[in-house]
Each structure stands twice: as C-alpha cells, then as structure tokens.
Design a protein around this motif. Structure first.
Motif, PDB file in Angstrom:
ATOM      1  N   ALA A   1       0.927  -1.208  -0.083  1.00  0.00           N
ATOM      2  CA  ALA A   1      -0.049  -0.143  -0.169  1.00  0.00           C
ATOM      3  C   ALA A   1       1.089   1.182  -0.109  1.00  0.00           C
ATOM      4  N   ASP A   2       0.559   2.103  -0.797  1.00  0.00           N
ATOM      5  CA  ASP A   2       1.159   3.501  -0.954  1.00  0.00           C
ATOM      6  C   ASP A   2       0.560   4.470   0.265  1.00  0.00           C
ATOM      7  N   ALA A   3       1.428   5.600   0.445  1.00  0.00           N
ATOM      8  CA  ALA A   3       1.232   6.516   1.422  1.00  0.00           C
ATOM      9  C   ALA A   3      -0.534   6.923   1.440  1.00  0.00           C
TER      10      ALA A   3
ATOM     11  N   ARG B   1      -6.743  11.572  -3.666  1.00  0.00           N
ATOM     12  CA  ARG B   1      -5.498  12.570  -3.174  1.00  0.00           C
ATOM     13  C   ARG B   1      -4.394  12.375  -4.241  1.00  0.00           C
ATOM     14  N   ARG B   2      -4.336  11.304  -4.797  1.00  0.00           N
ATOM     15  CA  ARG B   2      -3.182  11.140  -6.083  1.00  0.00           C
ATOM     16  C   ARG B   2      -3.610  12.381  -7.149  1.00  0.00           C
ATOM     17  N   VAL B   3      -4.659  12.718  -7.501  1.00  0.00           N
ATOM     18  CA  VAL B   3      -4.768  13.707  -8.732  1.00  0.00           C
ATOM     19  C   VAL B   3      -5.154  14.970  -8.025  1.00  0.00           C
TER      20      VAL B   3
ATOM     21  N   ARG C   1      -6.969   4.496   4.483  1.00  0.00           N
ATOM     22  CA  ARG C   1      -7.623   3.540   5.343  1.00  0.00           C
ATOM     23  C   ARG C   1      -7.928   4.003   6.512  1.00  0.00           C
ATOM     24  N   GLU C   2      -7.019   4.749   7.151  1.00  0.00           N
ATOM     25  CA  GLU C   2      -7.121   5.323   8.576  1.00  0.00           C
ATOM     26  C   GLU C   2      -8.502   6.187   8.573  1.00  0.00           C
ATOM     27  N   ARG C   3      -8.842   7.078   7.159  1.00  0.00           N
ATOM     28  CA  ARG C   3      -9.807   7.952   7.305  1.00  0.00           C
ATOM     29  C   ARG C   3     -11.122   7.159   7.320  1.00  0.00           C
ATOM     30  N   VAL C   4     -11.092   5.924   6.593  1.00  0.00           N
ATOM     31  CA  VAL C   4     -12.149   5.331   6.582  1.00  0.00           C
ATOM     32  C   VAL C   4     -12.479   4.380   7.881  1.00  0.00           C
TER      33      VAL C   4
END
Lengths: 238, 238
Positions: free
Chosen positions: B122-124, B162-164, B130-133
């Motif tokens: 898993a990337d950053a 986030r990536r975009v 995952r933490e947010r969910v």
C-alpha cells in the motif's frame, strides 16, 4: 522530465503513456530533439487524472477523451462549462443492448424478436417514467431542461425498475431526490471554492466520477449497517 | 410458453435467450419434447432482471451470474444473505489497471516502470485513506467489518482523489456519509417490506444496482440546478 521519469513518478508503464499520447488523452511533450520529448508537471497531473477516471471512475478511453475535451474548452459562461462537463459524465444507459451482443456468439440478428427493449417508440413504462421525472423536476423547482441527459438516464432507470416488477422502488424517488439535492449542494460548494477556471471544471469531473464511487461505497456500507440493526446483529462479518 | 413467446414478451432476441441459458443466467425450461422446452413466468421475470442489470446496472455477464447465485442461495440468516448480495455488487476498483491493458496495443509488459499504481504494498495515499475510513466507521458507529468490500472500494476512491490532487474532496466525506446513511435507511425500509425471502434478496440486487443509477442521475440533475442558482441562470439549457 523524460518519459521514463514520468513513468517512474506515476507508476504508469511507458508503452501505456505512449498509447495515451496517441489517443490524445495527454498533450504532446516539448520536443528537445527529433526523438526526444520533455514533459512537465501538467503532464504528470493529467496522467494521474486519466488513471483515476479509468480505474476508479470506470470510464472508457473514448469517454475520457470527451471529458478532457470539456475540461480543456476554456470559454463560455461558467454554468455552461459545468453543464457540459457534467452532462458528458452521464453513463449511456438502456436501449440497444450493445453490452449483450458482445458476448453473444449467435449474434443478435433475429429481426422477428425485436420488441420494446430494442429501442424505437417509447413503451408504456418509459412514458410513465418520463411523466414522473417531469413532475419531480417541477415539484422540486429544479432549474434543468426536461431533455437533460441525466434526466433521460433517470427515466431509463425508472422504466427498467417497473419492467422488472420493482415499480414500488419509484415511491422512494422523493426521498432519494432529497438526499441527492443535499449531495449536489455539497458538490457545488466544493467546486465554487476553486479559483482557476481549469481547476473548476477539473473539480467537476473528478468530483462527479470519483464522487459516484465514493457515494456508492458509502451507501453499501450504510445498507450493511442498517441491515445489522434491523435484523439484530451485534457485529457483522460482511 | 415456448422460447419464441418469451422473446416476444420481453423483446429479447431468441439467440440472446439461448446464450443466457448456456451461461446459466436463466434456468433451463421444462422439456416437453427432445427439442422443445417450455418456460414460465419465473423465466420471464428472471430474464427482465438480467436485462436490467446489463442495461441499466452496467454489470457484466459474469458479474450477473454471481449476483443471481446470491439471489438463489436460499439459506442462512437474512442479514448474511443481504450482506452477501450487497458485497458482490461492489465494483472492483483500482489496482492492476486491467482496464488499461485492453486498449493498449503496445502491451503493458514494461517491468521497469512498475510503481505505486501497479499494486503490491500500500502506498502513502492508501494508508491515509484506510485510516480515514476506519475513523469514519467508528465515528458513525456503523456495524460493519473493517475489511468489508465496500469499505475497501471507498479506500481506493479516496486514495485516488488524493493522487490526482483533489484530497480536499475528502473533507466532504462526513456530509456524504450523512446523505448515504439516509439513503441506506430508505433502501432497507423498502427491502424489509418484502415478505418472501427470494423477493427480499432480489430487492437488494435491484435496489442496489438500479438505485446507484437512479441516485447518480439525480445527483447530476441537482448539480445542474445548484450551478444554475449559484451562477445566476434563470433557466438552463443543459
């Protein structure tokens, strides 16, 4: 940066980047020699957007091309620009059954079997659904044209619900519309905070496509929770 | 009825019906002679459901096969049954980029270019999402397992945002969840009114897949309306 660096930064393979360049999803790099092009931050950002629309939004390469064209069209009033972007993001539902033919080894050429599902004149379910949607727009005072593509997609979905014997679902329409209105306002507040015009339309694209995915996931989670409460489970393993 | 009559009633061509029979989407008819089968109302209803899932839901033939298997599984507690059906209706987002390879004439085999988008660890962005969910589930008190497939789809969508460069969209999550909770309750009220068990699971399938289409269409309509109000248009032509 060179194409290899662009690939490294985004995790998108070089041949895939070249494919996007050929398809016009990415603008050409700046030629630094006859065989070498240089790419900038705008390319990296655009490439990430293409990947997001493909992987999370589930759009086809052709659909992404159309959507990006809307992002890049720089003129016209803001509202028209937003409308153009949002309207191109409506999935093409119903009608010809193209999705079926693809997997059908026997072909779909049985002319004698054509019927209400094959397009042509509107059937009774479509007529009823169209009336219901027109009433909804009027009752809510929504400022949209009756031929709006999203309204047409809604007509197709409601007609389909009736056809499969779940016309009762249509009774939920007002409650759904109430929730959708709330989400639509949240969406526009987010978009309106954007300053730059290109940013603004890109926000609509990202928010609409990825927002669908976010909402669909949240809805399923909420369903599981509601089911756990209704059927009296303490903790759930689904 | 004979297959020709089934075709006439539903508008689905005979070769397509035969294809569904071969793929197991429709149960076989009752043989009335070595070359002739008879079909009943249950076949007609199932056929309409298959068409709705294809045309409005946009599901693949393989996905429909899995969903119908969930409808036909007759045992287990109601909540588990609902969970199984709902979970199979989560689109497969993110990761391997299979949607890309299909259109890429050059192949995707450039091993040196593999990166965060290609799966694996898993990337950053995924870790943050995952933490947010997990926090969202805890704060709302939703009774769902953290490894729930819908929750995973949500993680993928948030990481992609986030990536975009649209991580700000994540701030809308609580408002979205509020609206989704409302819709999830509406959905379950509808489902809970069903008496027969097969009816109940079928309602979940129909309501979830077609309900996504209904909600997405309503959300776009509400966006156009909100845009018209914000940017001061009296009537809209989009």
């Amino acid at each position: 940066m060179r194409i290899g660096e662009l690939s490294r930064r985004t995790g998108v393979p070089v041949p895939t980047i070249k494919y996007y360049l050929r398809e016009g999803l990415l603008p050409a790099g700046e030629l630094t020699s006859p065989n070498q092009a240089s790419y900038g931050d705008a390319h990296e950002r655009r490439l990430r957007l293409v990947r997001a629309l493909l992987e999370v939004g589930g759009l086809s390469v052709a659909a992404i091309g159309e959507v990006l064209a809307a992002v890049d069209e720089g003129d016209g009033p803001v509202h028209d620009l937003l409308g153009a972007a949002a309207t191109r993001l409506v999935p093409e539902y119903g009608g010809g059954g193209g999705a079926v033919s693809g997997g059908d080894g026997d072909g779909d050429g049985d002319a004698s079997a054509g019927g209400s599902a094959g397009g042509g004149a509107a059937d009774a379910e479509t007529v009823l659904a169209r009336e219901r949607v027109a009433r909804l727009i009027e009752e809510r005072g929504w400022r949209i044209a009756s031929g709006n593509k999203a309204a047409e997609a809604l007509v197709a979905a409601l007609a389909s619900l009736r056809r499969v014997g779940h016309g009762g679902f249509v009774e939920l329409l007002d409650d759904y519309a109430e929730a959708a209105e709330r989400v639509g306002r949240i969406d526009l507040d987010y978009v309106a905070r954007r300053v730059a015009r290109e940013d603004l339309v890109e926000s609509v694209v990202v928010g609409t496509v990825l927002g669908d995915a976010v909402f669909a996931a949240l809805r399923r989670m909420a369903q599981v929770d509601a089911s756990a409460r209704t059927f009296g489970k303490e903790a759930s393993d689904v």
